[in-house]
Design a protein around this motif. Sequence first.
Motif, PDB file in Angstrom:
ATOM      1  N   PHE A 252     -27.683 -56.929  31.570  1.00 45.47           N
ATOM      2  CA  PHE A 252     -28.544 -56.802  30.380  1.00 45.47           C
ATOM      3  C   PHE A 252     -29.598 -55.712  30.533  1.00 45.47           C
ATOM      4  N   ARG A 253     -29.905 -55.339  31.778  1.00 45.55           N
ATOM      5  CA  ARG A 253     -30.896 -54.285  31.987  1.00 45.55           C
ATOM      6  C   ARG A 253     -30.349 -52.923  31.596  1.00 45.55           C
ATOM      7  N   LYS A 254     -29.016 -52.769  31.598  1.00 41.70           N
ATOM      8  CA  LYS A 254     -28.405 -51.489  31.240  1.00 41.70           C
ATOM      9  C   LYS A 254     -28.099 -51.396  29.746  1.00 41.70           C
ATOM     10  N   GLY A 255     -28.114 -52.537  29.056  1.00 41.47           N
ATOM     11  CA  GLY A 255     -27.741 -52.552  27.647  1.00 41.47           C
ATOM     12  C   GLY A 255     -28.465 -51.542  26.785  1.00 41.47           C
ATOM     13  N   PRO A 256     -29.800 -51.502  26.823  1.00 37.08           N
ATOM     14  CA  PRO A 256     -30.525 -50.547  25.971  1.00 37.08           C
ATOM     15  C   PRO A 256     -30.155 -49.089  26.251  1.00 37.08           C
ATOM     16  N   ASP A 257     -29.984 -48.741  27.548  1.00 38.50           N
ATOM     17  CA  ASP A 257     -29.643 -47.354  27.892  1.00 38.50           C
ATOM     18  C   ASP A 257     -28.250 -46.984  27.382  1.00 38.50           C
ATOM     19  N   ILE A 258     -27.307 -47.908  27.539  1.00 39.17           N
ATOM     20  CA  ILE A 258     -25.942 -47.623  27.087  1.00 39.17           C
ATOM     21  C   ILE A 258     -25.905 -47.493  25.569  1.00 39.17           C
TER      22      ILE A 258
END
Length: 275
Positions: free
Chosen positions: A176-182
């Motif tokens: 979930f920590r990568k979700g915004p960047d992706i």
Amino acid sequence: MTIAVAIKTGAAVVFAADSKVTIAGRVGFREDGEPNWVSQTYDNSYKLAYDRERRVMAMVAGHPNIGAIPVADFISAWNSPAANSAEQLESNLDDLLARMESESRAVWSKTKIEESKWPGPSIIFASALPGGRQARVWHATVQGGTFSKEEILLQPGIYLEGSYAEVFTLLYGIDFRKGPDIAASLGVDHDKFIQAWRQSKTLSAIDKIKLAAMPAQDAMELAAFLANLQVQMDRFLPGEPASGGPIDLMVLQLFPQPTIVEFPGKTLHHPGQPT
């Protein structure tokens, strides 16, 4: 920090939590007037508790104290009144949280720290409804001079609290920590990205686990596995581990009658003797 796992099945609620606790103690003030917070960790904390009547069980995450008293101790000294309705059960919990709020205020109001920055715990509660055939689970906080409470796990499911990134990734198949960047890299709205991920025809692990019919013992083993997984990952990742130590479990069983059973991963013992 903490790894706290709550699993609700069709006939039980299982709590599992690690034993490492990090306390932010105030040591004076910095030159800019802000509180000088210093971290202190302990390895044998108890984060699970039930009231004196064994009607409500609780799991603590975040700040371990309410005022100057450990939250688990505060709850274990509570005489939970009998509830004849779901509304009375809610009211009993609200009364307990109001007492916690008062205890917090009595301590922190004597300091120079502004009310919005008063630390406090997150707590997951579970109790059987009157009649004993259903359980309810709530998430509550006592922070910043007030308390809040909302019901969670309305259906059988898994709820994570504390530092749980690696366990979440295992269950949902996404960090979930990568979700915004992706989502930003793809030029799509973050919420739409997550919705598309959840609607994929390729199921994540969380979608395959049939919790409604899972026996209590299997739910306990699943909760312990998830908590231990996070503890072990924290061991090998850089930085200070956010979780650690033995895993304690507690179970609210509904049948044949509601009862709370604890399964401690540790017990008090002489420091010079093998555990």
